[in-house]
Design a protein around this motif. Structure first.
Motif, PDB file in Angstrom:
ATOM      1  N   VAL A 103       0.863  -1.179   0.000  1.00 27.42           N
ATOM      2  CA  VAL A 103       0.000   0.000   0.000  1.00 27.42           C
ATOM      3  C   VAL A 103       0.900   1.229   0.000  1.00 27.42           C
ATOM      4  O   VAL A 103       1.819   1.353   0.813  1.00 27.42           O
ATOM      5  N   ARG A 104       0.654   2.141  -0.945  1.00 29.81           N
ATOM      6  CA  ARG A 104       1.434   3.381  -1.050  1.00 29.81           C
ATOM      7  C   ARG A 104       0.433   4.523  -1.108  1.00 29.81           C
ATOM      8  O   ARG A 104      -0.198   4.771  -2.161  1.00 29.81           O
ATOM      9  N   ALA A 105       0.276   5.206   0.001  1.00 29.65           N
ATOM     10  CA  ALA A 105      -0.854   6.126   0.149  1.00 29.65           C
ATOM     11  C   ALA A 105      -0.424   7.539   0.493  1.00 29.65           C
ATOM     12  O   ALA A 105       0.598   7.762   1.150  1.00 29.65           O
ATOM     13  N   TYR A 352      14.537  -9.570  11.751  1.00 25.77           N
ATOM     14  CA  TYR A 352      15.416 -10.268  12.696  1.00 25.77           C
ATOM     15  C   TYR A 352      14.623 -10.811  13.885  1.00 25.77           C
ATOM     16  O   TYR A 352      14.886 -11.913  14.385  1.00 25.77           O
ATOM     17  N   ALA A 353      13.627 -10.051  14.347  1.00 23.56           N
ATOM     18  CA  ALA A 353      12.813 -10.482  15.489  1.00 23.56           C
ATOM     19  C   ALA A 353      11.904 -11.642  15.132  1.00 23.56           C
ATOM     20  O   ALA A 353      11.382 -12.320  16.023  1.00 23.56           O
ATOM     21  N   GLY A 354      11.693 -11.875  13.839  1.00 21.12           N
ATOM     22  CA  GLY A 354      10.871 -13.013  13.420  1.00 21.12           C
ATOM     23  C   GLY A 354       9.384 -12.800  13.621  1.00 21.12           C
ATOM     24  O   GLY A 354       8.632 -13.770  13.724  1.00 21.12           O
ATOM     25  N   GLY A 355       8.956 -11.543  13.658  1.00 17.46           N
ATOM     26  CA  GLY A 355       7.542 -11.287  13.901  1.00 17.46           C
ATOM     27  C   GLY A 355       6.638 -11.607  12.731  1.00 17.46           C
ATOM     28  O   GLY A 355       5.469 -11.934  12.915  1.00 17.46           O
ATOM     29  N   VAL A 356       7.191 -11.530  11.503  1.00 18.89           N
ATOM     30  CA  VAL A 356       6.384 -11.780  10.307  1.00 18.89           C
ATOM     31  C   VAL A 356       6.607 -13.218   9.845  1.00 18.89           C
ATOM     32  O   VAL A 356       7.675 -13.567   9.343  1.00 18.89           O
ATOM     33  N   THR A 357       5.604 -14.061  10.022  1.00 20.95           N
ATOM     34  CA  THR A 357       5.697 -15.464   9.607  1.00 20.95           C
ATOM     35  C   THR A 357       4.804 -15.773   8.414  1.00 20.95           C
ATOM     36  O   THR A 357       4.886 -16.862   7.853  1.00 20.95           O
ATOM     37  N   ILE A 358       3.940 -14.828   8.041  1.00 21.78           N
ATOM     38  CA  ILE A 358       3.059 -14.989   6.884  1.00 21.78           C
ATOM     39  C   ILE A 358       3.224 -13.776   5.980  1.00 21.78           C
ATOM     40  O   ILE A 358       3.217 -12.635   6.456  1.00 21.78           O
ATOM     41  N   GLY A 359       3.354 -14.002   4.702  1.00 23.84           N
ATOM     42  CA  GLY A 359       3.425 -12.887   3.767  1.00 23.84           C
ATOM     43  C   GLY A 359       4.790 -12.231   3.707  1.00 23.84           C
ATOM     44  O   GLY A 359       5.766 -12.662   4.325  1.00 23.84           O
ATOM     45  N   ASP A 360       4.847 -11.133   2.952  1.00 22.34           N
ATOM     46  CA  ASP A 360       6.083 -10.401   2.702  1.00 22.34           C
ATOM     47  C   ASP A 360       6.242  -9.270   3.720  1.00 22.34           C
ATOM     48  O   ASP A 360       5.407  -8.368   3.778  1.00 22.34           O
ATOM     49  N   PRO A 361       7.311  -9.269   4.527  1.00 25.15           N
ATOM     50  CA  PRO A 361       7.509  -8.187   5.506  1.00 25.15           C
ATOM     51  C   PRO A 361       7.554  -6.802   4.865  1.00 25.15           C
ATOM     52  O   PRO A 361       7.100  -5.823   5.455  1.00 25.15           O
ATOM     53  N   ALA A 362       8.079  -6.702   3.652  1.00 30.84           N
ATOM     54  CA  ALA A 362       8.181  -5.399   2.993  1.00 30.84           C
ATOM     55  C   ALA A 362       6.811  -4.843   2.628  1.00 30.84           C
ATOM     56  O   ALA A 362       6.641  -3.626   2.514  1.00 30.84           O
ATOM     57  N   ALA A 363       5.831  -5.699   2.436  1.00 32.05           N
ATOM     58  CA  ALA A 363       4.471  -5.241   2.147  1.00 32.05           C
ATOM     59  C   ALA A 363       3.680  -4.997   3.426  1.00 32.05           C
ATOM     60  O   ALA A 363       2.808  -4.122   3.474  1.00 32.05           O
ATOM     61  N   HIS A 376      10.600   1.729  -0.965  1.00 35.49           N
ATOM     62  CA  HIS A 376      10.098   0.610  -0.171  1.00 35.49           C
ATOM     63  C   HIS A 376       8.773   0.171  -0.775  1.00 35.49           C
ATOM     64  O   HIS A 376       8.084   0.949  -1.438  1.00 35.49           O
ATOM     65  N   ASP A 377       8.399  -1.082  -0.563  1.00 35.32           N
ATOM     66  CA  ASP A 377       7.165  -1.599  -1.153  1.00 35.32           C
ATOM     67  C   ASP A 377       5.936  -0.839  -0.675  1.00 35.32           C
ATOM     68  O   ASP A 377       5.044  -0.520  -1.462  1.00 35.32           O
ATOM     69  N   SER A 378       5.864  -0.580   0.624  1.00 34.18           N
ATOM     70  CA  SER A 378       4.712   0.117   1.209  1.00 34.18           C
ATOM     71  C   SER A 378       5.171   1.396   1.887  1.00 34.18           C
ATOM     72  O   SER A 378       6.271   1.449   2.452  1.00 34.18           O
ATOM     73  N   TRP A 379       4.316   2.427   1.850  1.00 34.11           N
ATOM     74  CA  TRP A 379       4.614   3.663   2.574  1.00 34.11           C
ATOM     75  C   TRP A 379       3.361   4.520   2.670  1.00 34.11           C
ATOM     76  O   TRP A 379       2.419   4.377   1.899  1.00 34.11           O
ATOM     77  N   ILE A 380       3.379   5.435   3.655  1.00 29.74           N
ATOM     78  CA  ILE A 380       2.355   6.472   3.793  1.00 29.74           C
ATOM     79  C   ILE A 380       3.085   7.800   3.709  1.00 29.74           C
ATOM     80  O   ILE A 380       4.019   8.057   4.474  1.00 29.74           O
ATOM     81  N   TYR A 381       2.647   8.651   2.796  1.00 25.57           N
ATOM     82  CA  TYR A 381       3.311   9.933   2.564  1.00 25.57           C
ATOM     83  C   TYR A 381       2.507  11.059   3.211  1.00 25.57           C
ATOM     84  O   TYR A 381       1.324  11.243   2.926  1.00 25.57           O
ATOM     85  N   ILE A 382       3.172  11.821   4.087  1.00 25.63           N
ATOM     86  CA  ILE A 382       2.562  12.991   4.733  1.00 25.63           C
ATOM     87  C   ILE A 382       3.259  14.228   4.196  1.00 25.63           C
ATOM     88  O   ILE A 382       4.499  14.317   4.220  1.00 25.63           O
ATOM     89  N   GLU A 383       2.483  15.196   3.717  1.00 31.91           N
ATOM     90  CA  GLU A 383       3.067  16.346   3.040  1.00 31.91           C
ATOM     91  C   GLU A 383       3.680  17.368   3.983  1.00 31.91           C
ATOM     92  O   GLU A 383       4.596  18.085   3.609  1.00 31.91           O
TER      93      GLU A 383
END
Length: 390
Positions: A103-105, A352-363, A376-383
């Motif tokens: 998501v890039r919003a 490194y912490a291993g929190g993401v076990t399903i899906g792509d951590p970058a997303a 980066h794959d996902s980001w939120i842009y604040i002006e």
């Protein structure tokens, strides 16, 4: 010759032997009644049953007479303690994040929620694919005409152009097929000035009874069951309105600044608990409740959450109560306010912490940045910084 009897022999009386058992039974019954009323004062009731302790057979326990002259046994006091284990979140099953795409919003704060601004931001989307609308800011004033029970009971929205038309605006944005805009609604959960002022049972209070307010805003008690139900109702309405994703903001506990030599501030919560209240139990319990209640949301819709400390990104933050390792198990994405220099390290820490076990951590990890589009794959842009409400 017949014998002459000098005396007349009288007739013998018949003996009624049937009376003997009756008399015996009656005697035993009378004896039982007498014994019952005689020895009942020697009856001792204990956890093992009832027993009769006659004079001379007393135990060592001291005895005394009550107001009616009955003996009362006094036993040695036994200390007991009920121990409740604190919740263990390490065994929560990972169920979220499967099939999550980036998501890039562009972030649109509550005060800039107008038709013109929405359409202008939608037209500007090039490298982005989404708009994030702040639908419930920290002020607590909803940006739509909610039918949630608490919203109607306490008047938690004003009749404005936005509240009357935002549903139609969302429909129009979703109809832009050439853009295929992913819409995200942001909801502040544990900071809500309007709710705290209009429904005093929701506010998080100090041990002196005052509402807790700091530079973040007016805090709400995350243990409050009505607050949890309120947030769930709001999320369901936003999904029904057409939003593809809801992100929960301010799911955290305040961390008061403690000056040297001062005792840490204590809080009073609105619910009675069997375990000692802690920020971790409050925040993680809140997050798990909402995630569980919304697991049957419409197909394809996402549920996400903010994390507000670097410590929480890699485990349990005992201060604000957050735990991204747990959040990644039950929420599709984790949002985090960061900058162009550190977001890559944040992602490395998460992996490194291993929190993401399903899906792509970058997303699934979403850096929220100001005036900068990260690679980066996902980001939120604040002006601008003024629009940042986290």
């Amino acid at each position: 010759m017949a014998r002459n009897l000098e005396f007349y022999k009288g007739s013998r009386k018949k003996r009624n032997y049937a009376l003997i058992p009756f008399v015996t039974a009656l005697t035993l019954l009378v004896l039982a009644v007498v014994l019952f009323y005689t020895v009942q004062k020697y009856a001792v009731i204990s956890k093992d049953g009832v027993e009769v302790v006659l004079p001379g057979m007393e135990r060592d326990e001291s005895t005394h007479l009550d107001s009616q002259g009955h003996e009362v046994k006094s036993f040695a006091a036994v200390e007991t303690e009920l121990v409740f284990d604190t919740p263990d979140y390490s065994h929560v099953e990972a169920v979220a994040g499967r099939g999550t795409t980036p998501v890039r919003a562009i972030y649109i704060p509550s005060e800039e929620l107008t038709y013109e601004n929405l359409m202008e931001k939608a037209e500007r989307l090039s490298s982005g694919n989404a708009l994030l609308l702040e639908m419930k800011p920290r002020s607590g004033a909803l940006n739509w005409a909610s039918k949630a029970e608490a919203a109607l009971s306490y008047g938690l929205y004003y009749q404005t152009t936005a509240t009357e038309n935002v549903a139609a605006w969302v429909t129009e944005l979703k109809s832009m097929e050439e853009k295929d805009i992913w819409l995200v609604a942001q909801v502040s959960c544990c900071v809500d000035a309007m709710l705290a002022s209009r429904a005093t049972t929701f506010a998080l209070r100090t041990d002196y009874g005052a509402d807790y307010i700091d530079e973040t805003g007016t805090w709400i008690d995350p243990y409050n069951p009505e607050l949890r139900r309120y947030i769930v109702e709001l999320c369901k309405e936003l999904y029904d309105m057409g939003f593809d994703e809801v992100v929960l903001a301010d799911v955290m506990h305040p961390v008061p600044e403690t000056k040297k030599g001062q005792a840490p501030m204590k809080f009073t919560y609105s619910s009675e608990m069997s375990t000692t209240p802690t920020p971790v139990n409050a925040v993680c319990g809140f997050a798990l409740y909402v995630a569980n209640e919304l697991k049957e949301r419409p197909e394809g819709r996402r549920l996400s959450i903010y994390v507000n400390s670097a410590r929480a990104l890699v485990g349990e933050d005992e201060g604000n109560g957050q735990n991204a390792t747990l959040f990644f198990k039950v929420f599709d994405r984790v949002y985090y306010n960061t900058d162009m220099y550190t977001f890559t390290y944040n992602l490395e820490d998460i992996v490194y912490a291993g929190g993401v076990t399903i899906g792509d951590p970058a997303a699934r990890f979403v850096p929220v940045v100001i005036n900068y589009l990260p690679k980066h794959d996902s980001w939120i842009y604040i002006e601008n910084l003024d629009a940042l409400n986290q």
